[in-house]
Design an enzyme around this catalytic site. Sequence first.
Site, PDB file in Angstrom:
ATOM      1  N   GLU A 187       0.755  -1.453   0.436  1.00  0.00           N
ATOM      2  CA  GLU A 187       0.337  -0.618  -0.135  1.00  0.00           C
ATOM      3  C   GLU A 187       0.598   1.605  -0.200  1.00  0.00           C
ATOM      4  OE1 GLU A 187      -3.945  -0.298  -0.033  1.00  0.00           O
ATOM      5  OE2 GLU A 187      -3.421  -2.355   0.767  1.00  0.00           O
ATOM      6  N   LYS A 202      -4.679 -11.816  11.470  1.00  0.00           N
ATOM      7  CA  LYS A 202      -4.872 -12.971  11.209  1.00  0.00           C
ATOM      8  C   LYS A 202      -4.459 -14.200  12.151  1.00  0.00           C
ATOM      9  CE  LYS A 202      -4.243 -11.339   6.281  1.00  0.00           C
ATOM     10  NZ  LYS A 202      -2.956 -11.474   4.970  1.00  0.00           N
TER      11      LYS A 202
END
Lengths: 440, 440
Positions: free
Chosen positions: A192, A207
């Site tokens: 990003e 996660k």
Amino acid sequence: MAEALKVGVAGLGTVGTSVVQLLEKHGTQIARKTGRAVTVTAVSARSRTKDRGIDVSIFDWFSDPVEMAKQADIDIFVELIGGDTGAAEDSVRAALARGVHVVTANKALLARHGVDLAEVAEENNACLNYEAAVAGGIPIVKTLRESMTGNDVSRVYGILNGTCNYILTRMEADGISFEDCLADAQRLGYAEADPTFDIEGNDTAHKLAILTSLAFGTRISSDNIYMEGITSIATADIQAADELGFRIKLLGVAQRTETGIEQRVHPTMVPKSSAIARIDGVLNAVAVDGDFVGEIVLVGPGAGGNATASSVVADIGDIARGDKTLVLGMPAADLKPYERARMRLHEGGYYIRLSVFDRPGAFAEIARCMGDAGISLESIVQKRQALEEVQAKHDTDQPQPVILITYETTEVAIKEALDVIMSKGVVAEEPQMIRIEKLN
Amino acid sequence: MAEALKVGVAGLGTVGTSVVQLLEKHGTQIARKTGRAVTVTAVSARSRTKDRGIDVSIFDWFSDPVEMAKQADIDIFVELIGGDTGAAEDSVRAALARGVHVVTANKALLARHGVDLAEVAEENNACLNYEAAVAGGIPIVKTLRESMTGNDVSRVYGILNGTCNYILTRMEADGISFEDCLADAQRLGYAEADPTFDIEGNDTAHKLAILTSLAFGTRISSDNIYMEGITSIATADIQAADELGFRIKLLGVAQRTETGIEQRVHPTMVPKSSAIARIDGVLNAVAVDGDFVGEIVLVGPGAGGNATASSVVADIGDIARGDKTLVLGMPAADLKPYERARMRLHEGGYYIRLSVFDRPGAFAEIARCMGDAGISLESIVQKRQALEEVQAKHDTDQPQPVILITYETTEVAIKEALDVIMSKGVVAEEPQMIRIEKLN
């Protein structure tokens, strides 16, 4: 065949668009496999007119996803909005509250509100499936929820962030710096514009929090994760790892210990011979150690519109078949509290890179400090070549890199030893410390 | 909680004993995860008195498994007898016929009667689960039946036989012959006294037949598998592979082609950089290429009592939860006929090792034969060292090993070219030919 299952898709970015395309392309096959036709009937996104390569005019349109979750004539609400609050959270709650099944790829939402949402789902007899939230196209949620039924899991770990793995792979392959790799990753769309969330480990931690709960039957505890990103990794570490038979990977590790469950995200030395060491580029991999199965490793694409859509549709398929696995693998009320193992009690080997002033006795001082802390050294490597270069320049006060590999010890011992070494004035800068993970 | 699920276990060898132990050890957790307690109530085996480390006196005893399948008060019949006819087949049919769910680890039975048994299961609304039949503890059946719902699979392949992989790994690591490795494997219990079924590829073929059906939605066709074992692999091939950047693995490959689906089991050159190349020893690995997910690879133990029991219990758990995935992933009646792609049309690169008489023109002759067949060579390697040794001995008529790597061509072209080369009298023995698999 039963009536068609009506799906509403909230969020038409890369993944949402791909889900719509997949359901269209493989509709016949999905109906055959699940016993029910699956049709998108409603969508919600920011712009109705944006060209996405799909015709949204054939679906009921909702500019507000929460409205869609509350009102639309749907059986499944697919949440692809993102974020752990706001529209994502509100719409998922609204859908579950009226018994509409939810499929989501939203790891942040699950990491923060997973247990709570599981309770809402159970109360309303709705499914909440999220295969796409962890490791993209890899069926790790299903594996933990269903295939590990007969196992006591002792550890789950993996490479869960493709951006970091791409950067570490490039650093090793091309011998270039972290900064240059990051710039490249941004140029190629693997990172990003603001990469903080990836490179500092937050994405991996989200996660991991989900995997921990599934593996150990504990309540999700995403605030109790030890986290170090990859920004401190130098080419000197990558090279030293290579020479010592390791590779450096950003791992998320959840591990049962005597004092609780460790949840940690940090750069890790893994033996080159291990399966996890061979995972290159943007791939993800997750390994599970179970008392009956032994170790299984799942490898695949951790991101990307199509791979993520594959997992979203697998989740939809399970609902179409009528499968009703519990959200976190058991009733939310049965989840045990998460007992945090203190990171200072972590046990393992360590890689230490010191920048040592080349003075008589410096080496002995370091060895003594480690010995005083009860730490045994497996190897000490001084970069001879660098030393010769330095001597040729008659600049013997230039600090020299020294690499130590320790036998198994504790985090607290290492930290104390390094503090003492720092206080002796024999090293020129903060030591680098990277944990070694014991792998098969 | 619903009434306990009653399980009958037929066959108390390593796997059966481990299943009984697992259900005992993790009973509480299994009930929590599936919503139902699971209890073994009946067992059947050859000997009632053999010491297996479990107390069989607490279960209903059946000396005849078929009788147990017909009579016992059970909800699930676990078939661990083995064999594709006789008691295994009869008992599975009997259980399904009265609506008793079946869990089996029997690949031979599935490979031969899978479609037929699926029909019986569907007619009686019974589950037939067989995760343990393919790749032991690896959840590949679940992945194909459930996680690939949204994918068109183009290829499934893997290392499906631990015995062969152990032998090939040892041959490479220790530079020893096939015969010596096999003897070692037998001594360590990794190979049977009669290893034919493993080393000739039959075991891999059975598993591949099941994977093919699940991946492509075709009727199981275990008679239409091209099969070559590993007995012809010489240390010279292992060494040449290493030098050329390959490793040799016995793969089972099912692949969609323009003319049908290839099913083939043969030693294969795989690039060292591929995930499959790194699978060492008795491990198994299965890779699936889907149009949306890309490639995922699952690695784990392919055999062993506990790992296999883990899969058996996962299957039991799915039944306990009420999940009802179709036996072959879709109704048996919807399975397409298997259309066999002819092996002669197989396309790929080839490794050829020739034993060439060191005479003027021999090389040119070989190159011309390949060219005449339309085959382009990517590389030719003559073992110079060997040549020098030979010249030192003034024995220039001693045949020299020559390795050819071809660009992509067809099986028929290679076979014809090799026939012509043989007919020219320039080579001393049957050429060795090993297919190269294109991998990521």
